[in-house]
Scaffold this motif. Sequence first.
Motif, PDB file in Angstrom:
ATOM      1  N   GLU A  55       0.839  -1.203   0.000  1.00  0.00           N
ATOM      2  CA  GLU A  55       0.000   0.000   0.000  1.00  0.00           C
ATOM      3  C   GLU A  55       0.873   1.252   0.000  1.00  0.00           C
ATOM      4  O   GLU A  55       0.532   2.254  -0.631  1.00  0.00           O
ATOM      5  CB  GLU A  55      -0.916   0.037   1.233  1.00  0.00           C
ATOM      6  CG  GLU A  55      -1.777  -1.174   1.432  1.00  0.00           C
ATOM      7  CD  GLU A  55      -1.051  -2.337   2.132  1.00  0.00           C
ATOM      8  OE1 GLU A  55       0.096  -2.179   2.634  1.00  0.00           O
ATOM      9  OE2 GLU A  55      -1.616  -3.435   2.138  1.00  0.00           O
TER      10      GLU A  55
ATOM     11  N   HIS B  24       0.914   4.181  -2.758  1.00  0.00           N
ATOM     12  CA  HIS B  24       0.725   5.581  -2.369  1.00  0.00           C
ATOM     13  C   HIS B  24       1.789   6.462  -3.033  1.00  0.00           C
ATOM     14  O   HIS B  24       1.469   7.525  -3.586  1.00  0.00           O
ATOM     15  CB  HIS B  24       0.775   5.714  -0.842  1.00  0.00           C
ATOM     16  CG  HIS B  24       0.648   7.117  -0.367  1.00  0.00           C
ATOM     17  ND1 HIS B  24      -0.538   7.826  -0.433  1.00  0.00           N
ATOM     18  CD2 HIS B  24       1.566   7.973   0.162  1.00  0.00           C
ATOM     19  CE1 HIS B  24      -0.348   9.045   0.036  1.00  0.00           C
ATOM     20  NE2 HIS B  24       0.925   9.159   0.399  1.00  0.00           N
TER      21      HIS B  24
ATOM     22  N   ARG C 296       0.865   6.828  -6.639  1.00  0.00           N
ATOM     23  CA  ARG C 296      -0.235   7.774  -6.859  1.00  0.00           C
ATOM     24  C   ARG C 296       0.264   9.215  -6.826  1.00  0.00           C
ATOM     25  O   ARG C 296      -0.146  10.047  -7.635  1.00  0.00           O
ATOM     26  CB  ARG C 296      -1.353   7.563  -5.828  1.00  0.00           C
ATOM     27  CG  ARG C 296      -2.246   6.377  -6.148  1.00  0.00           C
ATOM     28  CD  ARG C 296      -3.478   6.315  -5.257  1.00  0.00           C
ATOM     29  NE  ARG C 296      -3.156   5.915  -3.900  1.00  0.00           N
ATOM     30  CZ  ARG C 296      -2.995   4.664  -3.493  1.00  0.00           C
ATOM     31  NH1 ARG C 296      -3.130   3.665  -4.332  1.00  0.00           N
ATOM     32  NH2 ARG C 296      -2.718   4.414  -2.231  1.00  0.00           N
TER      33      ARG C 296
ATOM     34  N   ASN D  69       2.146   9.788 -10.045  1.00  0.00           N
ATOM     35  CA  ASN D  69       1.193   9.888 -11.152  1.00  0.00           C
ATOM     36  C   ASN D  69       0.538  11.257 -11.173  1.00  0.00           C
ATOM     37  O   ASN D  69       0.359  11.857 -12.239  1.00  0.00           O
ATOM     38  CB  ASN D  69       0.128   8.797 -11.057  1.00  0.00           C
ATOM     39  CG  ASN D  69       0.649   7.430 -11.436  1.00  0.00           C
ATOM     40  OD1 ASN D  69       1.741   7.288 -11.987  1.00  0.00           O
ATOM     41  ND2 ASN D  69      -0.126   6.407 -11.134  1.00  0.00           N
TER      42      ASN D  69
ATOM     43  N   GLN E 285      -1.098   4.063 -13.721  1.00  0.00           N
ATOM     44  CA  GLN E 285      -2.381   4.493 -13.153  1.00  0.00           C
ATOM     45  C   GLN E 285      -3.197   3.277 -12.717  1.00  0.00           C
ATOM     46  O   GLN E 285      -3.750   3.256 -11.623  1.00  0.00           O
ATOM     47  CB  GLN E 285      -3.183   5.293 -14.176  1.00  0.00           C
ATOM     48  CG  GLN E 285      -2.884   6.753 -14.164  1.00  0.00           C
ATOM     49  CD  GLN E 285      -3.928   7.517 -14.941  1.00  0.00           C
ATOM     50  OE1 GLN E 285      -4.236   7.176 -16.081  1.00  0.00           O
ATOM     51  NE2 GLN E 285      -4.470   8.542 -14.333  1.00  0.00           N
ATOM     52  N   LYS E 286      -3.267   2.295 -13.582  1.00  0.00           N
ATOM     53  CA  LYS E 286      -4.003   1.066 -13.267  1.00  0.00           C
ATOM     54  C   LYS E 286      -3.377   0.375 -12.056  1.00  0.00           C
ATOM     55  O   LYS E 286      -4.083  -0.099 -11.167  1.00  0.00           O
ATOM     56  CB  LYS E 286      -4.006   0.144 -14.486  1.00  0.00           C
ATOM     57  CG  LYS E 286      -4.874  -1.070 -14.343  1.00  0.00           C
ATOM     58  CD  LYS E 286      -4.910  -1.867 -15.642  1.00  0.00           C
ATOM     59  CE  LYS E 286      -5.670  -3.160 -15.457  1.00  0.00           C
ATOM     60  NZ  LYS E 286      -5.632  -3.995 -16.653  1.00  0.00           N
TER      61      LYS E 286
ATOM     62  N   ASP F 274      -4.219   2.016  -8.733  1.00  0.00           N
ATOM     63  CA  ASP F 274      -5.613   1.787  -8.328  1.00  0.00           C
ATOM     64  C   ASP F 274      -5.903   0.320  -8.019  1.00  0.00           C
ATOM     65  O   ASP F 274      -7.030  -0.027  -7.684  1.00  0.00           O
ATOM     66  CB  ASP F 274      -6.566   2.274  -9.429  1.00  0.00           C
ATOM     67  CG  ASP F 274      -6.525   3.788  -9.583  1.00  0.00           C
ATOM     68  OD1 ASP F 274      -6.159   4.483  -8.614  1.00  0.00           O
ATOM     69  OD2 ASP F 274      -6.856   4.272 -10.683  1.00  0.00           O
ATOM     70  N   SER F 275      -4.902  -0.536  -8.123  1.00  0.00           N
ATOM     71  CA  SER F 275      -5.097  -1.973  -7.925  1.00  0.00           C
ATOM     72  C   SER F 275      -5.100  -2.343  -6.447  1.00  0.00           C
ATOM     73  O   SER F 275      -4.512  -1.650  -5.611  1.00  0.00           O
ATOM     74  CB  SER F 275      -3.982  -2.769  -8.614  1.00  0.00           C
ATOM     75  OG  SER F 275      -4.057  -2.615  -9.999  1.00  0.00           O
ATOM     76  N   ASP F 276      -5.741  -3.460  -6.160  1.00  0.00           N
ATOM     77  CA  ASP F 276      -5.711  -4.043  -4.822  1.00  0.00           C
ATOM     78  C   ASP F 276      -4.281  -4.523  -4.568  1.00  0.00           C
ATOM     79  O   ASP F 276      -3.728  -5.256  -5.394  1.00  0.00           O
ATOM     80  CB  ASP F 276      -6.686  -5.216  -4.770  1.00  0.00           C
ATOM     81  CG  ASP F 276      -6.786  -5.867  -3.405  1.00  0.00           C
ATOM     82  OD1 ASP F 276      -5.774  -5.904  -2.662  1.00  0.00           O
ATOM     83  OD2 ASP F 276      -7.876  -6.354  -3.078  1.00  0.00           O
TER      84      ASP F 276
END
Length: 124
Positions: free
Chosen positions: A16, A20, A23, A26, A44-45, A48-50
């Motif tokens: 995580e 972060h 992100r 990005n 980007q994908k 946003d992924s788990d």
Amino acid sequence: MNDTDLTWRELITKKEEFLHILRILNHYYEMRGETKSKQFGFRQKLADSDPKHVQIFFAKLGTYEYQVSCRILPSDDLETWIHIDGIAEERERLAQIGNTDHPVFSLVCLGDLFTISVPTHISL
């Protein structure tokens, strides 16, 4: 140096934290208008992924430079890029002048994640 010469490590925990960081980067690239590449779309994908569905690998290239390779499972597609750890670099600069109270010391950086990553025998 090619990929087979690198010592790769895999991030197993704190994914995580890596996402972060991604992100934030990005967002920076979006502000600069650097969004047209295939790699940006992947990143980007990925951001946003788990975290349970991503694999993150690092190889250290220099004091603050890392090669990063990531995959979104179940795909075998792998994207690779170079990451310059500006947070770790700034920490060192501030520590040298005795300013260890700066907020940069509370941020997680790629070097921190590299330290907790585990050696892997993956061939990228």
